[in-house]
Design a protein around this motif. Structure first.
Motif, PDB file in Angstrom:
ATOM      1  N   VAL A 234     -10.042  10.554   0.536  1.00  0.00           N
ATOM      2  CA  VAL A 234      -9.940  11.288   1.802  1.00  0.00           C
ATOM      3  C   VAL A 234     -10.892  10.688   2.837  1.00  0.00           C
ATOM      4  CG1 VAL A 234     -10.376  13.520   2.912  1.00  0.00           C
ATOM      5  CG2 VAL A 234      -9.144  13.417   0.741  1.00  0.00           C
ATOM      6  N   PHE A 235     -12.100  10.300   2.403  1.00  0.00           N
ATOM      7  CA  PHE A 235     -13.079   9.685   3.313  1.00  0.00           C
ATOM      8  C   PHE A 235     -12.523   8.387   3.902  1.00  0.00           C
ATOM      9  CE2 PHE A 235     -16.601   6.848   4.271  1.00  0.00           C
ATOM     10  CZ  PHE A 235     -17.466   7.666   4.983  1.00  0.00           C
TER      11      PHE A 235
ATOM     12  N   ALA B 262       0.832  -1.209   0.000  1.00  0.00           N
ATOM     13  CA  ALA B 262       0.000   0.000   0.000  1.00  0.00           C
ATOM     14  C   ALA B 262       0.859   1.249   0.000  1.00  0.00           C
ATOM     15  CB  ALA B 262      -0.925  -0.001   1.220  1.00  0.00           C
ATOM     16  N   SER B 263       1.987   1.216   0.693  1.00  0.00           N
ATOM     17  CA  SER B 263       2.874   2.378   0.726  1.00  0.00           C
ATOM     18  C   SER B 263       3.355   2.716  -0.677  1.00  0.00           C
ATOM     19  CB  SER B 263       4.087   2.097   1.626  1.00  0.00           C
ATOM     20  OG  SER B 263       3.698   1.872   2.951  1.00  0.00           O
TER      21      SER B 263
ATOM     22  N   VAL C  82       1.069   5.926   5.012  1.00  0.00           N
ATOM     23  CA  VAL C  82       0.965   4.751   4.147  1.00  0.00           C
ATOM     24  C   VAL C  82       0.030   5.014   2.971  1.00  0.00           C
ATOM     25  CG1 VAL C  82       0.137   2.359   4.034  1.00  0.00           C
ATOM     26  CG2 VAL C  82       1.540   3.107   5.959  1.00  0.00           C
ATOM     27  N   LEU C  83      -1.074   5.699   3.229  1.00  0.00           N
ATOM     28  CA  LEU C  83      -2.062   5.990   2.190  1.00  0.00           C
ATOM     29  C   LEU C  83      -1.685   7.201   1.346  1.00  0.00           C
ATOM     30  CD1 LEU C  83      -5.328   5.392   4.260  1.00  0.00           C
ATOM     31  CD2 LEU C  83      -4.391   3.927   2.470  1.00  0.00           C
TER      32      LEU C  83
ATOM     33  N   ALA D 131      -0.450   6.525  -6.731  1.00  0.00           N
ATOM     34  CA  ALA D 131      -1.651   6.266  -7.522  1.00  0.00           C
ATOM     35  C   ALA D 131      -2.965   6.757  -6.927  1.00  0.00           C
ATOM     36  CB  ALA D 131      -1.763   4.759  -7.797  1.00  0.00           C
ATOM     37  N   LEU D 132      -3.070   6.874  -5.622  1.00  0.00           N
ATOM     38  CA  LEU D 132      -4.376   7.155  -5.033  1.00  0.00           C
ATOM     39  C   LEU D 132      -4.848   8.584  -5.264  1.00  0.00           C
ATOM     40  CD1 LEU D 132      -4.463   5.296  -1.592  1.00  0.00           C
ATOM     41  CD2 LEU D 132      -5.592   4.689  -3.729  1.00  0.00           C
ATOM     42  N   GLY D 133      -3.924   9.547  -5.227  1.00  0.00           N
ATOM     43  CA  GLY D 133      -4.344  10.938  -5.354  1.00  0.00           C
ATOM     44  C   GLY D 133      -5.055  11.405  -4.100  1.00  0.00           C
ATOM     45  N   HIS D 134      -5.820  12.484  -4.242  1.00  0.00           N
ATOM     46  CA  HIS D 134      -6.470  13.078  -3.071  1.00  0.00           C
ATOM     47  C   HIS D 134      -7.946  13.390  -3.337  1.00  0.00           C
ATOM     48  CE1 HIS D 134      -2.389  13.365  -1.638  1.00  0.00           C
ATOM     49  NE2 HIS D 134      -2.061  14.171  -2.630  1.00  0.00           N
TER      50      HIS D 134
END
Length: 314
Positions: free
Chosen positions: A164-165, A149-150, A188-189, A156-159
């Motif tokens: 954020v939720f 996940a790190s 990590v996220l 890749a996740l962005g914001h």
């Protein structure tokens, strides 16, 4: 009669918890254990359910106020309110400081985080029992979840608001678990620096609005703050309960998973520094002394607390 001294003590304990919660690798739940309020905190949080919330909100009308006061008492509402005020105060102050440090001294700051995380893992790992296959599998799973996940989240996740939720749900639920840091999970996220910056912008906008400068600077970060808090509320009453049930039914395996999660998360600050070094055109060779010194200082602090307090365990 209100015992003002006792409530000031609760607020100060909240300040200590909030300071810990805002720093990756240090657990607010551990601080709750140190200052002697962990069991009361867990009892209060787990007493809250939708029916209790409905009864408290019904107190907005005069005929329901007596029942609302009773429901507020049943969930130890005064304690949670004062403690929460202390936590919020500390989180705001610490995150504003961290936001500044990430802008001015990113390598040393992430090195400090690395040291905190590493020392927390060392302090906790002595209590891990890996004598059964299930516990070993749980430990490997925890490490892989955080490690993978790190790498993925950092790029890749962005914001976006759904991200954020989820980040809010995961991070806030960790606040009530000794040994597991909510801020660490934000790292990590890939959301820690973003949320620190967003919160700093929000309070800058609040100050500007108070001076008559308009609401534009305040409204821009507001949706992110609201969504994060909403996720936090959901996480506090779902994920936290699920983890506590897991600890009750399979304590050793769950603990192995959580501690290994911390170990796997060591990749996150290293990746953050690597990305910043690449952007700045700097090499790890020149940055390593700053990173290493900050990590050693942080690790020494955590290990000293563990040595003298002896509470970095479930």
């Amino acid at each position: 009669m209100v015992d003002l001294r006792a409530w000031v003590g609760v607020y100060l304990r909240g300040l200590a918890m909030g300071t810990a919660d805002a720093v990756p690798g240090v657990s607010g739940g551990t601080i709750a254990l140190i200052v002697g309020i962990y069991e009361r905190l867990i009892a209060a949080v787990t007493a809250i359910d939708p029916e209790q919330i409905r009864r408290v909100l019904a107190g907005l009308t005069a005929e329901n106020r007596a029942d609302a006061r009773q429901a507020f008492y049943e969930v130890d509402g005064a304690f949670l309110t004062v403690l929460g005020a202390g936590i919020l105060t500390a989180v705001v102050l610490v995150l504003r400081l961290v936001d500044t440090l990430l802008e001015t001294l990113p390598v040393a700051t992430y090195g400090f985080f690395f040291g905190l995380i590493a020392a927390s893992a060392v302090a906790l790992f002595g209590a891990v029992d890996l004598t059964t296959p299930r516990r070993k599998i749980a430990a490997v799973a925890g490490f892989l979840v955080a490690f993978l996940a790190s790498g993925y989240a950092a790029t890749a996740l962005g914001h976006a608001l759904p991200v954020v939720f989820v980040a809010g749900a995961v991070a806030v639920s960790a606040m009530v678990l000794p040994g597991l840091s909510g801020s660490l999970l934000l790292v990590v996220l890939g959301q820690y620096a973003f949320m620190a910056d967003t919160l700093s912008d929000f309070f800058d906008g609040l100050a500007a609005a108070a001076r008559g400068g308009g609401l534009d600077a305040l409204l821009d970060p507001l949706p992110t703050i609201v969504v994060f808090c909403a996720g936090g509320l959901v996480g506090l009453f779902t994920i936290a309960h699920a983890v506590r049930r897991a600890l009750e039914t399979a304590r050793a395996a769950t603990f192995a998973f959580l501690v290994s999660l911390v170990v796997g998360a060591l990749r996150a600050p290293v990746l953050e520094v690597s990305m910043r070094l690449t952007a700045a055109g700097e090499s790890w060779a020149s940055a390593l002394p700053r990173f290493g010194l900050a990590a050693v200082v942080a690790a020494a602090g955590v290990l000293a607390v563990d040595h003298y307090a002896g509470v970095l365990e479930y």
